[in-house]
Design a protein around this motif. Structure first.
Motif, PDB file in Angstrom:
ATOM      1  N   LYS A  13       0.873  -1.196   0.158  1.00  0.00           N
ATOM      2  CA  LYS A  13       0.158   0.079  -0.192  1.00  0.00           C
ATOM      3  C   LYS A  13       0.730   1.344  -0.219  1.00  0.00           C
ATOM      4  CE  LYS A  13      -3.768  -2.194   2.631  1.00  0.00           C
ATOM      5  NZ  LYS A  13      -4.213  -2.270   4.003  1.00  0.00           N
ATOM      6  N   ASP A  14       0.173   2.545  -0.175  1.00  0.00           N
ATOM      7  CA  ASP A  14       0.860   3.758   0.097  1.00  0.00           C
ATOM      8  C   ASP A  14       1.544   3.704   1.350  1.00  0.00           C
ATOM      9  OD1 ASP A  14       0.175   4.297  -2.693  1.00  0.00           O
ATOM     10  OD2 ASP A  14      -1.724   5.391  -1.996  1.00  0.00           O
ATOM     11  N   GLY A  15       2.869   4.236   0.979  1.00  0.00           N
ATOM     12  CA  GLY A  15       3.602   4.415   2.297  1.00  0.00           C
ATOM     13  C   GLY A  15       4.390   3.114   2.868  1.00  0.00           C
ATOM     14  N   MET A  26       8.709  -1.519   6.365  1.00  0.00           N
ATOM     15  CA  MET A  26       8.682  -0.115   6.822  1.00  0.00           C
ATOM     16  C   MET A  26       7.368   0.605   6.158  1.00  0.00           C
ATOM     17  SD  MET A  26      11.685   2.635   6.012  1.00  0.00           S
ATOM     18  CE  MET A  26      11.325   2.880   4.116  1.00  0.00           C
ATOM     19  N   TYR A  27       6.740   1.446   7.094  1.00  0.00           N
ATOM     20  CA  TYR A  27       5.610   2.417   6.736  1.00  0.00           C
ATOM     21  C   TYR A  27       5.915   3.693   7.151  1.00  0.00           C
ATOM     22  CZ  TYR A  27       0.976   4.407   6.890  1.00  0.00           C
ATOM     23  OH  TYR A  27      -0.091   5.308   6.758  1.00  0.00           O
ATOM     24  N   ARG A  28       5.474   4.843   6.246  1.00  0.00           N
ATOM     25  CA  ARG A  28       5.820   6.030   6.596  1.00  0.00           C
ATOM     26  C   ARG A  28       4.641   6.959   6.432  1.00  0.00           C
ATOM     27  NH1 ARG A  28      11.337   7.260   2.804  1.00  0.00           N
ATOM     28  NH2 ARG A  28      12.944   6.140   4.131  1.00  0.00           N
ATOM     29  N   TRP A  29       4.512   7.785   7.194  1.00  0.00           N
ATOM     30  CA  TRP A  29       3.314   8.686   7.171  1.00  0.00           C
ATOM     31  C   TRP A  29       3.534  10.210   7.745  1.00  0.00           C
ATOM     32  CZ3 TRP A  29       4.523   6.115  11.512  1.00  0.00           C
ATOM     33  CH2 TRP A  29       4.435   6.864  12.925  1.00  0.00           C
ATOM     34  N   HIS A  37       7.212  10.289   9.648  1.00  0.00           N
ATOM     35  CA  HIS A  37       7.594   9.433  11.083  1.00  0.00           C
ATOM     36  C   HIS A  37       7.621   8.069  10.160  1.00  0.00           C
ATOM     37  CE1 HIS A  37       7.291  12.377  13.894  1.00  0.00           C
ATOM     38  NE2 HIS A  37       6.305  13.030  13.166  1.00  0.00           N
ATOM     39  N   THR A  38       8.362   7.341  10.802  1.00  0.00           N
ATOM     40  CA  THR A  38       8.515   5.742  10.320  1.00  0.00           C
ATOM     41  C   THR A  38       8.277   4.713  11.306  1.00  0.00           C
ATOM     42  OG1 THR A  38      10.100   6.742   8.639  1.00  0.00           O
ATOM     43  CG2 THR A  38      10.052   4.364   8.924  1.00  0.00           C
ATOM     44  N   ILE A  39       7.704   3.414  10.866  1.00  0.00           N
ATOM     45  CA  ILE A  39       7.557   2.288  11.760  1.00  0.00           C
ATOM     46  C   ILE A  39       8.048   1.067  10.983  1.00  0.00           C
ATOM     47  CG2 ILE A  39       6.152   3.219  13.276  1.00  0.00           C
ATOM     48  CD1 ILE A  39       3.913   1.433  11.669  1.00  0.00           C
ATOM     49  N   TYR A  40       8.599   0.126  11.646  1.00  0.00           N
ATOM     50  CA  TYR A  40       9.267  -0.955  10.942  1.00  0.00           C
ATOM     51  C   TYR A  40       8.536  -2.217  11.816  1.00  0.00           C
ATOM     52  CZ  TYR A  40      12.978   2.194   9.806  1.00  0.00           C
ATOM     53  OH  TYR A  40      13.547   3.191   9.356  1.00  0.00           O
ATOM     54  N   ASP A  41       8.547  -3.250  11.044  1.00  0.00           N
ATOM     55  CA  ASP A  41       7.966  -4.803  11.487  1.00  0.00           C
ATOM     56  C   ASP A  41       8.702  -5.757  10.680  1.00  0.00           C
ATOM     57  OD1 ASP A  41       5.992  -6.974  12.227  1.00  0.00           O
ATOM     58  OD2 ASP A  41       5.761  -5.655  13.641  1.00  0.00           O
ATOM     59  N   GLY A  46       2.126  -7.836  10.739  1.00  0.00           N
ATOM     60  CA  GLY A  46       2.364  -7.083  11.851  1.00  0.00           C
ATOM     61  C   GLY A  46       2.578  -5.477  11.559  1.00  0.00           C
ATOM     62  N   LEU A  47       3.021  -5.181  10.400  1.00  0.00           N
ATOM     63  CA  LEU A  47       3.128  -3.818   9.904  1.00  0.00           C
ATOM     64  C   LEU A  47       1.815  -3.148   9.948  1.00  0.00           C
ATOM     65  CD1 LEU A  47       5.430  -1.557   9.120  1.00  0.00           C
ATOM     66  CD2 LEU A  47       4.870  -2.133   6.986  1.00  0.00           C
TER      67      LEU A  47
END
Length: 410
Positions: A13-15, A26-29, A37-41, A46-47
């Motif tokens: 998906k987007d991001g 990785m997901y960025r928003w 900001h960025t998160i990881y899984d 899980g992401l």
């Protein structure tokens, strides 16, 4: 436009980004403030769970970038902006927080604190004997206000303290203890014993005053001669003297105005109260006792200790305990000699004397608004509760006297 895929061929998906270098997702928003900001899984599933939570938070206006704030951070924010509390109440809140909360759960991040955490924390305090269950209400009061700031400022969705204290009390089968008034014979026995016992006689004016006015202990020890108008026959209650005994900040007195507008009131001077005040003044003159102790610009306190200082509420309660113990010992001995049941005094405190006055007033006055005004009750329900209890006993006594007098026996 061709969509990006991961190593398993799943469309991202987007991001979302799959990093081949380390196999992480990785997901960025972008937050409301424009920052990225960025998160990881390790897994896409899980992401996406994390993504859903972030999107819900964003939709609800939750401040995700600032979710690293701790409970201590929020307490400092509350402390900085809190207004409208009496100085001694605010000081007590800060003391309670620093002693019981700061090093226990204060370092937890707001985003990680759940209702179960607060429940566990409260249970631990009670179980370890750190604080009585009824005193736990002060911690609840502070924490509920602090978390309310977090909810209002959109750091969290709900207040995790909601309903927790009620659950704790239910689990421990706790009921708020009722303050009972002394019966008329108990009240008279208490005063008569003081009057006849030389080492306690100096307490008679103060306890007569309290039983004749219904003043709180803070109002009694804070009473000044300037508050008493013998000519008009009224006592004006307009300030409280509060004694602080904290590990942090030490021991000190502060003067404050009543918490509510109803606390400021005028009380008629009964003849017995007038006599007690005149006796107190005479005693001080005989001992050449002069109040030179000034608190917030006030120094003409009525009730003084032997050093010419205002009485400490804790000292007054200890005096009640000593007098009651001495009375009960003497009464037990006397009853044994006279071959009768002893009439003992129950454990009681200064506030029981206030409750006793209110009960006597309710037994002789039917106008609830007058009773409420004299007592300085903010809520009429408090007055009504005492009135109902007093009149219930009066009705029972009245009907006991009617036994066999109504001509209805057959």
């Amino acid at each position: 436009m061709q969509r990006r895929k991961d190593n398993k061929g799943r469309v991202l998906k987007d991001g979302e980004v799959y990093r081949k270098s380390d196999g992480l997702y990785m997901y960025r928003w972008t937050a409301k403030n424009g920052k990225r900001h960025t998160i990881y899984d390790a897994t896409l599933e899980g992401l996406r769970e994390k993504e859903e939570k972030i999107q819900r938070d964003l939709a609800d206006g939750i401040r995700i970038p600032e979710c690293s704030l701790t409970l201590n951070d929020l307490f400092e924010l509350w402390r900085k902006n809190k207004v409208g509390l009496k100085e001694h109440t605010f000081a007590n809140y800060v003391y309670i927080y620093n002693r019981f909360v700061r090093d226990e759960i204060g370092m937890m991040k707001l985003k990680d604190i759940r209702k179960s955490d607060i429940l566990s924390y409260y249970n631990g305090i009670v179980r370890n004997g750190k604080m009585a269950l009824n005193t736990l209400e002060t911690i609840q009061n502070v924490l509920h206000q602090v978390f309310a700031v977090a909810v209002d400022d959109e750091y969290i969705r709900v207040n995790p303290t909601d309903g927790v204290l009620t659950a704790i009390k239910a689990a421990h089968q706790y009921e708020t203890p009722k303050r009972h008034a002394l019966t008329l014979p108990q009240q008279q026995a208490f005063l008569n014993f003081i009057k006849k016992t030389p080492k306690f006689q100096h307490w008679l004016p103060m306890f007569t005053f309290m039983l004749g006015t219904g003043c709180r202990i803070s109002e009694t020890v804070g009473l000044c001669w300037g508050d008493i108008d013998f000519e008009s026959g009224f006592i004006t209650i307009q300030h409280n003297l509060v004694y602080h005994d904290h590990e942090v900040g030490g021991c000190y007195f502060t003067m404050s105005t009543p918490k509510t507008a109803t606390g400021k009131r005028a009380i008629p001077i009964l003849p017995e109260v007038r006599k007690a005040l005149e006796q107190e003044r005479a005693n001080q003159q005989e001992l050449e006792l002069v109040c030179e102790y000034e608190i917030d610009g006030i120094s003409d306190f009525v009730f003084l200790n032997r050093f010419g200082q205002p009485q400490n509420p804790q000292t007054v309660n200890r005096a009640i305990k000593r007098i009651s113990v001495a009375y009960n010992e003497a009464e037990l001995e006397k009853a044994e000699k006279e071959k009768r049941e002893p009439q003992l005094l129950p454990p009681f405190s200064c506030h029981n004397l206030r409750h006793t006055f209110c009960t006597r007033l309710c037994e002789n006055e039917t106008n609830l608004k007058i009773i409420q005004d004299i007592m300085g009750h903010r809520d009429i329900s408090t007055t009504m509760e005492i009135y109902a209890e007093a009149t219930k006993e009066a009705k029972a006594h009245s009907f006991a006297n009617l036994n066999g007098k109504l001509g209805i026996s057959v």
